[in-house]
Design an enzyme around this catalytic site. Structure first.
Site, mmCIF file in Angstrom:
data_model
loop_
_atom_site.group_PDB
_atom_site.id
_atom_site.type_symbol
_atom_site.label_atom_id
_atom_site.label_comp_id
_atom_site.label_asym_id
_atom_site.label_seq_id
_atom_site.Cartn_x
_atom_site.Cartn_y
_atom_site.Cartn_z
ATOM 1 N N THR A 199 -4.572 6.139 2.117
ATOM 2 C CA THR A 199 -4.678 7.317 2.322
ATOM 3 C C THR A 199 -5.749 8.143 1.050
ATOM 4 O O THR A 199 -5.440 9.291 0.571
ATOM 5 C CB THR A 199 -3.787 8.365 2.876
ATOM 6 N N GLU A 216 0.739 -1.066 0.133
ATOM 7 C CA GLU A 216 -0.038 0.014 0.075
ATOM 8 C C GLU A 216 0.822 1.281 -0.077
ATOM 9 O O GLU A 216 1.478 1.617 0.928
ATOM 10 C CB GLU A 216 -0.927 0.065 1.161
ATOM 11 N N ARG A 262 0.145 10.209 1.255
ATOM 12 C CA ARG A 262 0.540 11.159 2.135
ATOM 13 C C ARG A 262 1.534 12.255 2.110
ATOM 14 O O ARG A 262 1.431 13.471 2.731
ATOM 15 C CB ARG A 262 0.947 10.376 3.636
ATOM 16 N N LYS A 320 -11.489 -2.059 6.787
ATOM 17 C CA LYS A 320 -10.362 -1.617 7.477
ATOM 18 C C LYS A 320 -10.875 -1.171 8.727
ATOM 19 O O LYS A 320 -11.631 -0.425 8.793
ATOM 20 C CB LYS A 320 -9.601 -0.791 6.704
#
Length: 209
Positions: free
Chosen positions: A66, A40, A44, A126
């Site tokens: 994100t 992943e 960010r 998640k």
């Protein structure tokens, strides 16, 4: 499109923050050398999107983390991401991901958010931030009224609790960052990243219920 459980089942999903997109190929190769082939790459930092683009054609399964907006969903789809992870639940982000054929894994922290996810047709979520929400105790509590839901805990997952998490029947993958610490990436210590990845894989061998 495959569900998150099908895409990530039994996986350790490293959460990667990159300051330099140019190191992404070496990082993904180091993770693969250690036995981790699902990654992943978060948005960010400004490097995130270019990093995804640079490794999307690799043998590893590359996802975007994100992801907060519909525009970002479209950008990561164009960059070649196979799955999308969000820290929270956003109806528009989920819907656009599904429209574009992306596996999507939204974050939830409450039963209400989980019910909203189920209404969209998702069965995997998640749990974030898992450690602050009670960890396995929270997963056990949610698994009662929501049988069949799959969880990927994220936040506070470490070698100390990773095996316990992945051993729970409702947990299909775990999300962590201890093998991709930002300082290791910054100094290009890919041998150490490969070593930590191999240790994590060995630790979790046979943990799946």
């Amino acid at each position: 499109m495959p569900s998150a459980r099908e895409t990530l089942s039994g996986s350790i999903v490293p959460v990667v923050v990159l300051d330099d997109a140019g190191v992404a190929p070496d990082l993904v190769a180091a993770l693969a050398a250690g036995g981790i082939d699902t990654v992943e790459l978060t948005l960010r930092t400004p490097a995130g999107l270019d990093a995804i683009r640079s490794v999307a054609g690799s043998s590893s399964v590359i996802g975007a983390g994100t992801v907060l907006t519909v525009r970002q969903v479209e950008e990561v789809a164009d960059a070649g991401a196979a799955f999308v992870v969000s820290p929270g639940f956003d109806d528009e982000v989920v819907q656009r991901s599904l429209e574009l054929g992306l596996t999507v894994l939204p974050g939830i922290a409450t039963p209400t958010e989980l019910q909203r996810a189920l209404k969209t047709g998702l069965r995997d979520v998640k749990l974030f931030p898992a450690d602050r929400l009670g960890g396995l105790d929270m997963i056990r509590a949610l698994s009662g009224p929501f049988p069949g839901v799959g969880f990927m805990p994220s936040g506070g997952v470490s070698p100390a609790n990773a095996r316990d998490y992945l051993g729970h029947p409702s947990v299909f993958a775990i999300s962590g960052s201890w093998m991709v610490q930002r300082d290791l990436i910054a100094r290009g210590d890919f041998d150490e990243i490969a070593r930590l990845s191999a240790e994590a894989v060995a630790l979790l061998a046979g943990a799946e219920a």
